[in-house]
Write a protein that holds these residues in place. Structure first.
Motif, PDB file in Angstrom:
ATOM      1  N   UNK A  62       0.830  -1.213   0.000  1.00 13.48           N
ATOM      2  CA  UNK A  62       0.000   0.000   0.000  1.00 13.48           C
ATOM      3  C   UNK A  62       0.864   1.264   0.000  1.00 13.48           C
ATOM      4  N   UNK A  63       1.976   1.263   0.702  1.00  7.37           N
ATOM      5  CA  UNK A  63       2.826   2.457   0.786  1.00  7.37           C
ATOM      6  C   UNK A  63       3.568   2.717  -0.523  1.00  7.37           C
ATOM      7  N   UNK A  64       3.726   1.692  -1.344  1.00  2.88           N
ATOM      8  CA  UNK A  64       4.402   1.849  -2.646  1.00  2.88           C
ATOM      9  C   UNK A  64       3.602   2.749  -3.593  1.00  2.88           C
ATOM     10  N   UNK A  94       2.769   5.590  -3.111  1.00  4.16           N
ATOM     11  CA  UNK A  94       3.238   6.960  -2.936  1.00  4.16           C
ATOM     12  C   UNK A  94       4.692   7.127  -3.362  1.00  4.16           C
ATOM     13  N   UNK A  95       5.228   6.129  -4.074  1.00  3.16           N
ATOM     14  CA  UNK A  95       6.575   6.223  -4.651  1.00  3.16           C
ATOM     15  C   UNK A  95       6.514   7.048  -5.932  1.00  3.16           C
ATOM     16  N   UNK A  96       7.495   7.907  -6.101  1.00  3.14           N
ATOM     17  CA  UNK A  96       7.630   8.663  -7.346  1.00  3.14           C
ATOM     18  C   UNK A  96       8.950   8.242  -7.973  1.00  3.14           C
ATOM     19  N   UNK A  97       8.869   7.714  -9.195  1.00  2.00           N
ATOM     20  CA  UNK A  97      10.036   7.227  -9.919  1.00  2.00           C
ATOM     21  C   UNK A  97      10.788   8.431 -10.501  1.00  2.00           C
ATOM     22  N   UNK A  98      11.962   8.698  -9.975  1.00  2.25           N
ATOM     23  CA  UNK A  98      12.743   9.860 -10.403  1.00  2.25           C
ATOM     24  C   UNK A  98      13.538   9.593 -11.680  1.00  2.25           C
ATOM     25  N   UNK A  99      13.838   8.338 -11.977  1.00  4.42           N
ATOM     26  CA  UNK A  99      14.670   7.989 -13.119  1.00  4.42           C
ATOM     27  C   UNK A  99      13.974   8.333 -14.431  1.00  4.42           C
ATOM     28  N   UNK A 155      11.457   8.156  -4.669  1.00  2.00           N
ATOM     29  CA  UNK A 155      11.255   8.900  -3.432  1.00  2.00           C
ATOM     30  C   UNK A 155       9.806   8.663  -3.017  1.00  2.00           C
ATOM     31  N   UNK A 156       9.612   8.256  -1.766  1.00  2.86           N
ATOM     32  CA  UNK A 156       8.277   7.993  -1.253  1.00  2.86           C
ATOM     33  C   UNK A 156       7.806   9.212  -0.475  1.00  2.86           C
ATOM     34  N   UNK A 157       6.646   9.736  -0.827  1.00  4.75           N
ATOM     35  CA  UNK A 157       6.161  10.968  -0.203  1.00  4.75           C
ATOM     36  C   UNK A 157       5.057  10.719   0.823  1.00  4.75           C
ATOM     37  N   UNK A 158       4.768   9.461   1.161  1.00  2.00           N
ATOM     38  CA  UNK A 158       3.685   9.146   2.103  1.00  2.00           C
ATOM     39  C   UNK A 158       3.910   9.813   3.454  1.00  2.00           C
TER      40      UNK A 158
END
Length: 186
Positions: free
Chosen positions: A3-5, A7-12, A112-115
């Motif tokens: 569930x927390x994934x 809120x991941x933002x893929x920077x690559x 980067x996870x923003x949760x």
């Protein structure tokens, strides 16, 4: 953990430009955190990411309601929130939290996870005194009524003492014997 994934933002994969994200923050979001402050909520978070070669700027706009417990009556109630925050992320040799709203990450960081940032910004927007709306109206009425609370008057002595110019602190009136004994110690 899955569930927390969300809120991941893929920077690559991101180019050096602005990117927009939307997140629905409901009861499942607040269950990710071990906390008792917020019972649940229904919020929408709009995150605008401005990426450059040296810096990432996250602009958060969070709006909706959270379920809280009233400090006075222990009843649940819905509290409206609107949050505007900015998080700056710069690139450096190691991962550090430089300030409340400034992070440093390594250039090879992929996600980067923003949760946690979303939760923190919501938590900071909750008032210290959580009152059910019916009590808020009562408190506002009391603040406007000067006779609702007692009047506190502080006095350092009579008005005549200021004009005498006598600064030795001794009064001419009756003195408690315990204080008289202390004055003799001078």
């Amino acid at each position: 953990m899955k569930e927390i994934k969300k809120y991941d933002i893929n920077l690559v994969k991101l180019g050096n430009k602005s990117h927009g994200y939307e997140f629905e923050l409901d009861n499942r979001f607040f269950e990710l955190f071990e906390q008792e402050l917020i019972l649940g909520g229904n919020l929408k978070a709009v995150v605008e990411l401005h990426k450059s070669e040296l810096l990432l700027q996250f602009d958060f706009h969070i709006q909706g309601t959270v379920r809280l417990i009233c400090d006075r009556s222990l009843e649940e109630f819905e509290h409206p929130l609107e949050v505007e925050q900015t998080l700056l992320v710069r690139f450096g040799p190691e991962d550090l939290e430089l300030d409340v709203n400034v992070l440093q990450i390594t250039p090879d960081t992929q996600y980067i996870n923003i949760a946690q940032h979303l939760y923190d910004y919501i938590g900071l927007a909750i008032p210290m005194k959580k009152l059910h709306p019916r009590f808020v109206e009562e408190d506002l009425e009391l603040e406007d009524d000067p006779e609702a609370e007692g009047l506190l008057i502080y006095s350092t002595g009579s008005d005549g003492d200021e004009e005498d110019g006598d600064d030795d602190g001794e009064d001419d009136g009756p003195v408690d014997p315990r204080f008289a004994a202390l004055k003799k110690l001078k």
